[in-house]
Design a protein around this motif. Structure first.
Motif, PDB file in Angstrom:
ATOM      1  N   ALA A 167      34.713  47.177  47.004  1.00  0.00           N
ATOM      2  CA  ALA A 167      33.798  47.433  46.165  1.00  0.00           C
ATOM      3  C   ALA A 167      32.977  48.645  46.499  1.00  0.00           C
ATOM      4  N   MET A 168      32.737  49.213  47.767  1.00  0.00           N
ATOM      5  CA  MET A 168      32.142  50.326  48.268  1.00  0.00           C
ATOM      6  C   MET A 168      32.879  51.534  47.635  1.00  0.00           C
ATOM      7  N   ARG A 169      34.158  51.274  47.851  1.00  0.00           N
ATOM      8  CA  ARG A 169      34.933  52.596  47.386  1.00  0.00           C
ATOM      9  C   ARG A 169      34.600  52.876  45.969  1.00  0.00           C
ATOM     10  N   ILE A 170      34.984  51.718  45.010  1.00  0.00           N
ATOM     11  CA  ILE A 170      34.398  51.886  43.595  1.00  0.00           C
ATOM     12  C   ILE A 170      33.190  52.680  43.361  1.00  0.00           C
ATOM     13  N   SER A 171      32.256  52.266  44.012  1.00  0.00           N
ATOM     14  CA  SER A 171      30.941  52.690  43.892  1.00  0.00           C
ATOM     15  C   SER A 171      30.570  54.140  44.067  1.00  0.00           C
ATOM     16  N   SER A 172      31.513  54.429  45.273  1.00  0.00           N
ATOM     17  CA  SER A 172      31.446  55.845  45.678  1.00  0.00           C
ATOM     18  C   SER A 172      32.064  56.750  44.434  1.00  0.00           C
ATOM     19  N   GLY A 173      33.224  56.249  44.339  1.00  0.00           N
ATOM     20  CA  GLY A 173      34.191  56.932  43.198  1.00  0.00           C
ATOM     21  C   GLY A 173      33.228  57.009  41.798  1.00  0.00           C
ATOM     22  N   PHE A 174      32.617  56.164  41.360  1.00  0.00           N
ATOM     23  CA  PHE A 174      31.689  56.253  40.285  1.00  0.00           C
ATOM     24  C   PHE A 174      30.623  57.031  40.547  1.00  0.00           C
ATOM     25  N   SER A 175      30.053  57.158  41.743  1.00  0.00           N
ATOM     26  CA  SER A 175      28.946  58.185  41.963  1.00  0.00           C
ATOM     27  C   SER A 175      29.209  59.431  41.874  1.00  0.00           C
ATOM     28  N   ILE A 176      30.522  59.675  42.689  1.00  0.00           N
ATOM     29  CA  ILE A 176      31.078  61.215  42.597  1.00  0.00           C
ATOM     30  C   ILE A 176      31.412  61.715  41.245  1.00  0.00           C
ATOM     31  N   THR A 177      32.020  60.846  40.378  1.00  0.00           N
ATOM     32  CA  THR A 177      32.374  61.149  38.989  1.00  0.00           C
ATOM     33  C   THR A 177      31.039  61.422  38.341  1.00  0.00           C
ATOM     34  N   GLY A 178      30.041  60.690  38.493  1.00  0.00           N
ATOM     35  CA  GLY A 178      28.658  60.874  37.820  1.00  0.00           C
ATOM     36  C   GLY A 178      27.989  62.283  38.383  1.00  0.00           C
ATOM     37  N   VAL A 224      25.929  51.786  55.177  1.00  0.00           N
ATOM     38  CA  VAL A 224      24.450  52.052  54.437  1.00  0.00           C
ATOM     39  C   VAL A 224      24.375  53.525  54.097  1.00  0.00           C
ATOM     40  N   LEU A 225      25.616  54.374  54.419  1.00  0.00           N
ATOM     41  CA  LEU A 225      25.854  55.534  53.480  1.00  0.00           C
ATOM     42  C   LEU A 225      25.652  55.357  51.963  1.00  0.00           C
ATOM     43  N   GLY A 226      26.098  54.303  51.477  1.00  0.00           N
ATOM     44  CA  GLY A 226      25.975  53.757  50.258  1.00  0.00           C
ATOM     45  C   GLY A 226      24.403  53.571  49.727  1.00  0.00           C
ATOM     46  N   SER A 228      28.847  43.590  39.940  1.00  0.00           N
ATOM     47  CA  SER A 228      28.759  43.736  41.225  1.00  0.00           C
ATOM     48  C   SER A 228      29.436  42.557  42.079  1.00  0.00           C
ATOM     49  N   GLY A 229      29.033  41.314  41.783  1.00  0.00           N
ATOM     50  CA  GLY A 229      29.704  40.295  42.584  1.00  0.00           C
ATOM     51  C   GLY A 229      30.859  40.023  42.488  1.00  0.00           C
ATOM     52  N   ARG A 230      31.353  40.121  41.312  1.00  0.00           N
ATOM     53  CA  ARG A 230      32.813  39.946  40.999  1.00  0.00           C
ATOM     54  C   ARG A 230      33.824  41.092  41.656  1.00  0.00           C
ATOM     55  N   ILE A 231      33.410  42.114  41.444  1.00  0.00           N
ATOM     56  CA  ILE A 231      34.053  43.154  41.910  1.00  0.00           C
ATOM     57  C   ILE A 231      34.201  42.934  43.419  1.00  0.00           C
ATOM     58  N   ALA A 232      33.057  42.835  44.085  1.00  0.00           N
ATOM     59  CA  ALA A 232      33.033  42.564  45.632  1.00  0.00           C
ATOM     60  C   ALA A 232      33.923  41.061  46.226  1.00  0.00           C
ATOM     61  N   ASP A 233      34.096  40.112  45.167  1.00  0.00           N
ATOM     62  CA  ASP A 233      34.939  39.057  45.570  1.00  0.00           C
ATOM     63  C   ASP A 233      36.364  39.291  45.160  1.00  0.00           C
ATOM     64  N   GLY A 246      27.403  52.998  39.849  1.00  0.00           N
ATOM     65  CA  GLY A 246      27.675  53.113  41.115  1.00  0.00           C
ATOM     66  C   GLY A 246      26.516  52.384  42.075  1.00  0.00           C
ATOM     67  N   ILE A 247      25.425  52.817  41.804  1.00  0.00           N
ATOM     68  CA  ILE A 247      24.102  52.278  42.808  1.00  0.00           C
ATOM     69  C   ILE A 247      23.858  50.706  42.479  1.00  0.00           C
ATOM     70  N   GLY A 248      24.191  50.486  41.196  1.00  0.00           N
ATOM     71  CA  GLY A 248      24.070  49.057  40.854  1.00  0.00           C
ATOM     72  C   GLY A 248      25.119  48.088  41.603  1.00  0.00           C
ATOM     73  N   ILE A 249      26.355  48.462  41.980  1.00  0.00           N
ATOM     74  CA  ILE A 249      27.006  47.959  42.783  1.00  0.00           C
ATOM     75  C   ILE A 249      26.831  47.989  44.420  1.00  0.00           C
ATOM     76  N   PHE A 250      26.339  49.223  44.822  1.00  0.00           N
ATOM     77  CA  PHE A 250      25.940  49.483  46.310  1.00  0.00           C
ATOM     78  C   PHE A 250      24.730  48.623  46.572  1.00  0.00           C
ATOM     79  N   ALA A 251      23.795  48.272  45.457  1.00  0.00           N
ATOM     80  CA  ALA A 251      22.510  47.571  45.727  1.00  0.00           C
ATOM     81  C   ALA A 251      23.014  46.078  46.184  1.00  0.00           C
ATOM     82  N   TYR A 252      24.186  45.552  45.896  1.00  0.00           N
ATOM     83  CA  TYR A 252      24.683  44.223  46.259  1.00  0.00           C
ATOM     84  C   TYR A 252      25.579  44.251  47.142  1.00  0.00           C
TER      85      TYR A 252
END
Length: 499
Positions: free
Chosen positions: A114-125, A36-38, A102-107, A148-154
């Motif tokens: 998926a959370m690592r990718i989300s954090s990576g995009f958020s940090i870059t942003g 939930v840090l995401g 988001s769904g395809r990445i998590a699958d 990033g948060i579009g993926i986190f939300a899922y």
């Protein structure tokens, strides 16, 4: 003596069982906290622009035309002008694209991946925002954060729902919404004191903590079993349940039995979701997100200052400003607070404790009672506010209008926080079979972000007709369509919905 020895021998295994369960819950709580840090990152991205947009425009010498071409598709006739349109547009565009993928990445990558990718995009942003010298890099930064948060939300509620025991699953999944509210409120308040570039750097901190924490928590056992990682599947269950071999065996058998029923079914596509066997789940998910967004919560949040001003509540804001000055004059220059900032802080002070109460109640009272109480409360709040503005228009009981509007909005925000804010995300982590979670999650997540944009854009219209009708319809929808999932395993929930 023999009877006493028998009772003692019975108590020892029982105490040992409780000790094992307590240790395993600690691991689940720690794992949930990292996930939930995401959600906190989600909230901080949403709360970033409001306190700093004027400073960004001034420091970067941006004209209206330079803010972003994406502003133009939103239109420049919003009440608060192009700055607010910019605030919600580029971030939402990124979030919509993130939702689609988001769904395809998590699958494909797993929940942790998926959370690592989300954090990576958020940090870059956030880094792009920090180093921005003009509109282009600023836009890129906000877009990357949105993705990033579009993926986190899922992925965050899905992951928590898959690792949590059934008796605490609702409360832990509700922490997703609580951390979103805390993230947005914290970023907003801190943004009144920090320079905008420094505020962007603070957004990196929870991302880094999560990236570190992901190395110490397990992957979702359900995903591991689905993709055939049998050894990792058992290791994940052992980490979550500790030394409780019975719990590990029971859950392993339950997951494997469930997956066997889906053995001959491949991952669903968007078109597959409209098959009869999945239709009930899709109607529940899309319906809950539609009522959550079109009930008008984002409009109230974005336009709180205008609503208060229209109702003659400027004096209420001045009183809050005075109280804040008395309380925190050692830390902030409160005289620099705008009325809209005060309004949002006031709403945040209501949402945080009530969302926390919701997280406690969702496993005690159930999902459906909270949704019904929340829908009824949001309808009542909207109806009171609508009647108040009608009274003002016809010059009836003018002295009561400001108080009635304030009461209606507080009832609306409090009622939303206790049910419609958090519980739909809990249900979305429970109702979809694992072979359709990717596609279904992407669809519902996209609908969520589209609804957030649509309500923000059409709030002038919403002010004219009031969303109380949507809130009333949500009562009927919850009562007739939404099932109770409290205390049931994911297998039981999905079997009953899709039977």
């Amino acid at each position: 003596m023999g009877l006493e020895n028998g009772e003692s021998s019975m108590k020892e295994p029982l105490l040992l069982h409780h000790a094992k369960k307590k240790r395993s819950l600690k691991v689940v709580f720690l794992t949930t906290f990292v996930a939930v840090l995401g959600s906190y990152v989600f909230g901080s991205c949403m709360g970033y622009s409001a306190p700093v947009q004027s400073a960004i425009t001034k420091d970067l010498h941006l004209s209206i035309a330079e803010l972003s071409p994406i502003v133009m598709y939103l239109g420049l006739s919003l009440i608060n002008g192009p700055k607010l349109a910019y605030n919600s547009s580029i971030l939402n565009v990124g979030a919509m694209i993130g939702a689609i993928t988001s769904g395809r990445i998590a699958d494909f990558m797993g929940r942790k991946g998926a959370m690592r990718i989300s954090s990576g995009f958020s940090i870059t942003g956030w880094i792009a925002i920090y180093f921005s010298k003009g509109a282009l890099l600023l836009d890129i930064g906000r877009f990357l954060c949105g993705y990033g948060i579009g993926i986190f939300a899922y992925v965050v509620p899905i992951y928590v729902g898959e690792i949590a025991p059934k008796d605490v699953r609702g409360g832990l999944a509700a922490l997703n919404q609580l951390m979103i509210v805390i993230g947005a409120s914290t970023t907003f308040v801190v943004g009144t004191a920090l320079e905008w570039r420094l505020l962007a750097l603070t957004g990196i901190i929870p991302c880094l903590i999560q990236l570190l924490g992901l190395n110490f928590i397990c992957e979702s056992p359900r995903w591991l079993a689905k993709v055939g990682y049998e050894k990792e599947f058992y290791n994940a269950l052992k980490r979550l349940h500790g030394d409780d071999e019975d719990a590990v065996t029971h859950e392993a058998n339950e997951i494997q039995d469930y997956l066997q029923t889906l053995e001959h079914q491949s991952n669903a596509t968007m078109l597959d979701l409209f098959q009869t066997k999945y239709m009930h789940s899709i109607i529940i998910g899309v319906g809950l997100m539609m009522f959550q967004q079109f009930g008008g919560i984002n409009g109230v949040a974005f336009y709180a200052n205008q609503i208060f001003t229209s109702a003659g509540l400027q004096y209420f804001l001045y009183i809050i400003k005075l109280l804040l000055y008395i309380y925190i004059n050692e830390y902030f220059c409160v005289s620099g607070f705008s009325s809209s900032k005060i309004a949002i802080i006031a709403f945040a002070s209501i949402q945080i404790p009530i969302t926390a109460v919701s997280a406690f109640l969702v496993d005690n009272c159930g999902r459906k009672p909270l949704l019904l109480a929340s829908s009824t409360g949001t309808f009542l709040g909207c109806f009171i506010a609508a009647i108040s503005f009608l009274m003002k228009e016809h010059n009836l009981l003018q002295q009561w209008v400001p108080l009635l509007v304030l009461s209606g909005l507080l009832i609306f925000v409090g009622s939303f926080a206790i049910g419609m804010g958090a519980v739909p995300w809990v249900l979305l982590s429970e109702i979809f079979p694992i072979n359709v979670k990717g596609a279904a999650g992407s669809l519902v997540n996209l609908e969520h972000w589209f609804g957030a944009w649509a309500v923000s854009y059409t709030f002038n219209f919403l002010m004219d007709w009031s969303p109380s009708g949507v809130c009333a319809a949500s009562i009927i929808f919850v009562n007739k369509v939404v099932p109770e999932t409290k205390g049931r395993t994911l297998k039981e929930i999905q079997a009953s919905i899709n039977s």
